[in-house]
Design a protein around this motif. Sequence first.
Motif, PDB file in Angstrom:
ATOM      1  N   THR A 162      23.453 -57.308  29.827  1.00  0.00           N
ATOM      2  CA  THR A 162      23.857 -56.356  28.958  1.00  0.00           C
ATOM      3  C   THR A 162      24.247 -55.667  27.661  1.00  0.00           C
ATOM      4  OG1 THR A 162      25.708 -57.879  28.718  1.00  0.00           O
ATOM      5  CG2 THR A 162      25.743 -57.563  30.660  1.00  0.00           C
ATOM      6  N   GLU A 163      23.033 -56.810  27.007  1.00  0.00           N
ATOM      7  CA  GLU A 163      22.693 -56.340  26.158  1.00  0.00           C
ATOM      8  C   GLU A 163      21.813 -54.569  25.850  1.00  0.00           C
ATOM      9  OE1 GLU A 163      20.702 -59.420  23.129  1.00  0.00           O
ATOM     10  OE2 GLU A 163      22.492 -60.805  24.091  1.00  0.00           O
ATOM     11  N   LYS A 164      22.705 -53.628  25.746  1.00  0.00           N
ATOM     12  CA  LYS A 164      21.520 -52.577  25.433  1.00  0.00           C
ATOM     13  C   LYS A 164      21.544 -51.962  23.740  1.00  0.00           C
ATOM     14  CE  LYS A 164      23.932 -50.936  29.553  1.00  0.00           C
ATOM     15  NZ  LYS A 164      25.244 -50.282  30.237  1.00  0.00           N
ATOM     16  N   VAL A 165      20.301 -51.037  24.036  1.00  0.00           N
ATOM     17  CA  VAL A 165      19.764 -50.653  22.881  1.00  0.00           C
ATOM     18  C   VAL A 165      20.298 -49.366  23.047  1.00  0.00           C
ATOM     19  CG1 VAL A 165      17.263 -49.255  21.745  1.00  0.00           C
ATOM     20  CG2 VAL A 165      17.702 -51.357  23.327  1.00  0.00           C
ATOM     21  N   PRO A 166      20.914 -49.208  21.895  1.00  0.00           N
ATOM     22  CA  PRO A 166      22.255 -48.259  20.975  1.00  0.00           C
ATOM     23  C   PRO A 166      21.340 -46.173  21.951  1.00  0.00           C
ATOM     24  CG  PRO A 166      22.444 -49.623  19.449  1.00  0.00           C
ATOM     25  CD  PRO A 166      21.145 -49.911  20.401  1.00  0.00           C
ATOM     26  N   ARG A 167      21.448 -45.843  22.376  1.00  0.00           N
ATOM     27  CA  ARG A 167      21.217 -44.274  22.906  1.00  0.00           C
ATOM     28  C   ARG A 167      20.476 -43.542  21.417  1.00  0.00           C
ATOM     29  NH1 ARG A 167      17.605 -41.497  22.633  1.00  0.00           N
ATOM     30  NH2 ARG A 167      17.291 -40.074  24.680  1.00  0.00           N
ATOM     31  N   SER A 168      21.027 -43.909  20.169  1.00  0.00           N
ATOM     32  CA  SER A 168      20.863 -43.367  19.069  1.00  0.00           C
ATOM     33  C   SER A 168      20.072 -43.692  17.652  1.00  0.00           C
ATOM     34  CB  SER A 168      22.462 -43.386  18.173  1.00  0.00           C
ATOM     35  OG  SER A 168      22.450 -44.799  17.465  1.00  0.00           O
ATOM     36  N   VAL A 169      18.418 -44.916  18.264  1.00  0.00           N
ATOM     37  CA  VAL A 169      18.044 -45.550  18.506  1.00  0.00           C
ATOM     38  C   VAL A 169      16.498 -44.244  18.621  1.00  0.00           C
ATOM     39  CG1 VAL A 169      18.379 -47.887  18.172  1.00  0.00           C
ATOM     40  CG2 VAL A 169      17.080 -46.945  19.842  1.00  0.00           C
ATOM     41  N   MET A 170      16.865 -43.811  19.562  1.00  0.00           N
ATOM     42  CA  MET A 170      15.203 -42.487  19.974  1.00  0.00           C
ATOM     43  C   MET A 170      15.707 -41.443  19.704  1.00  0.00           C
ATOM     44  SD  MET A 170      12.085 -43.644  20.309  1.00  0.00           S
ATOM     45  CE  MET A 170      11.845 -41.957  21.532  1.00  0.00           C
ATOM     46  N   PRO A 171      15.384 -39.930  19.276  1.00  0.00           N
ATOM     47  CA  PRO A 171      15.986 -38.824  19.306  1.00  0.00           C
ATOM     48  C   PRO A 171      15.726 -38.279  20.547  1.00  0.00           C
ATOM     49  CG  PRO A 171      13.453 -39.556  18.690  1.00  0.00           C
ATOM     50  CD  PRO A 171      14.068 -40.494  18.352  1.00  0.00           C
ATOM     51  N   SER A 172      16.289 -37.096  20.910  1.00  0.00           N
ATOM     52  CA  SER A 172      15.819 -36.743  22.204  1.00  0.00           C
ATOM     53  C   SER A 172      15.206 -36.494  22.885  1.00  0.00           C
ATOM     54  CB  SER A 172      17.334 -35.844  22.346  1.00  0.00           C
ATOM     55  OG  SER A 172      16.726 -34.268  21.826  1.00  0.00           O
ATOM     56  N   ILE A 173      15.225 -36.605  23.763  1.00  0.00           N
ATOM     57  CA  ILE A 173      13.180 -36.081  24.859  1.00  0.00           C
ATOM     58  C   ILE A 173      13.327 -34.814  24.546  1.00  0.00           C
ATOM     59  CG2 ILE A 173      14.315 -35.146  26.555  1.00  0.00           C
ATOM     60  CD1 ILE A 173      11.176 -37.250  26.068  1.00  0.00           C
ATOM     61  N   SER A 174      13.939 -33.796  23.615  1.00  0.00           N
ATOM     62  CA  SER A 174      13.814 -32.671  23.358  1.00  0.00           C
ATOM     63  C   SER A 174      12.963 -32.580  22.174  1.00  0.00           C
ATOM     64  CB  SER A 174      15.289 -31.336  23.773  1.00  0.00           C
ATOM     65  OG  SER A 174      14.757 -30.258  22.592  1.00  0.00           O
ATOM     66  N   GLN A 175      13.677 -33.331  21.206  1.00  0.00           N
ATOM     67  CA  GLN A 175      12.821 -33.949  19.804  1.00  0.00           C
ATOM     68  C   GLN A 175      11.986 -34.121  19.599  1.00  0.00           C
ATOM     69  OE1 GLN A 175      14.970 -32.672  16.448  1.00  0.00           O
ATOM     70  NE2 GLN A 175      12.880 -32.730  16.164  1.00  0.00           N
ATOM     71  N   VAL A 176      11.565 -34.627  20.499  1.00  0.00           N
ATOM     72  CA  VAL A 176      10.300 -35.979  20.404  1.00  0.00           C
ATOM     73  C   VAL A 176       9.164 -34.839  21.355  1.00  0.00           C
ATOM     74  CG1 VAL A 176       8.501 -37.745  22.181  1.00  0.00           C
ATOM     75  CG2 VAL A 176      11.198 -37.776  21.528  1.00  0.00           C
ATOM     76  N   ILE A 177       9.772 -34.009  22.114  1.00  0.00           N
ATOM     77  CA  ILE A 177       8.557 -33.018  22.925  1.00  0.00           C
ATOM     78  C   ILE A 177       8.006 -32.059  21.003  1.00  0.00           C
ATOM     79  CG2 ILE A 177       8.375 -31.360  24.715  1.00  0.00           C
ATOM     80  CD1 ILE A 177       9.688 -32.423  26.754  1.00  0.00           C
ATOM     81  N   HIS A 178       8.930 -31.471  21.097  1.00  0.00           N
ATOM     82  CA  HIS A 178       9.474 -30.533  20.382  1.00  0.00           C
ATOM     83  C   HIS A 178       8.236 -30.870  18.664  1.00  0.00           C
ATOM     84  CE1 HIS A 178      10.186 -28.319  15.925  1.00  0.00           C
ATOM     85  NE2 HIS A 178       9.992 -27.678  16.921  1.00  0.00           N
TER      86      HIS A 178
END
Length: 200
Positions: A162-178
């Motif tokens: 139940t311990e989840k990594v906050p989504r905010s630690v990674m940029p969006s996939i769109s930003q990554v691919i850009h």
Amino acid sequence: MTDLCAEDLATIYAKPTPRVIAKARPAIDAHARKFIEMSPFCVLATSGIDGSVDASPRGGGVGFVHVAGPNQLLMPDRAGNNRIDSFRNVVEGSGFVHLLFFVPGIDETLRVGGRGTLSADPDLLAAMVEFGKPPRAVLSVAVNEVYFHCGKALMRSKLWSTEKVPRSVMPSISQVIHDQTSLGEPESQEIVEERYKAQL
């Protein structure tokens, strides 16, 4: 670093027990069928004519992969990135496929191997509507090997914790691919998720 050879492996690893060897079955039994019917997610692995290997995530509603018989699975293909690496491997490569099924909350996984073919038969597509849309194609797998993997890998990884990594630690996939390609315009995670939902 020195690469290991086959003789090295024999000194590092004990021989598998007869039970471990025997658990590989030639068909889908009642236990495997139940697991597949509970699974909303699997990884599809295929091999290409050039020796390349592709592995891609596949998901849908619970039981989205249909058990058509003890030696046949039907997996609908939903909207994706249109690279179709897996399907090119099926039609142009060896045709061999492996599926690794996951059920949230269960640490064991199920591996199914066989030979794949593709169909876009209208009646078959119409019978597999999900999210209000028919699939674009259906992968049929002639199953010849089925076995359960023990749960140690998922237990070590605490995949269902139940311990989840906050989504905010990674940029969006769109930003990554850009950032990787300089192509397109970067989009926020919220916009990406809205597009995902619209394309399910």
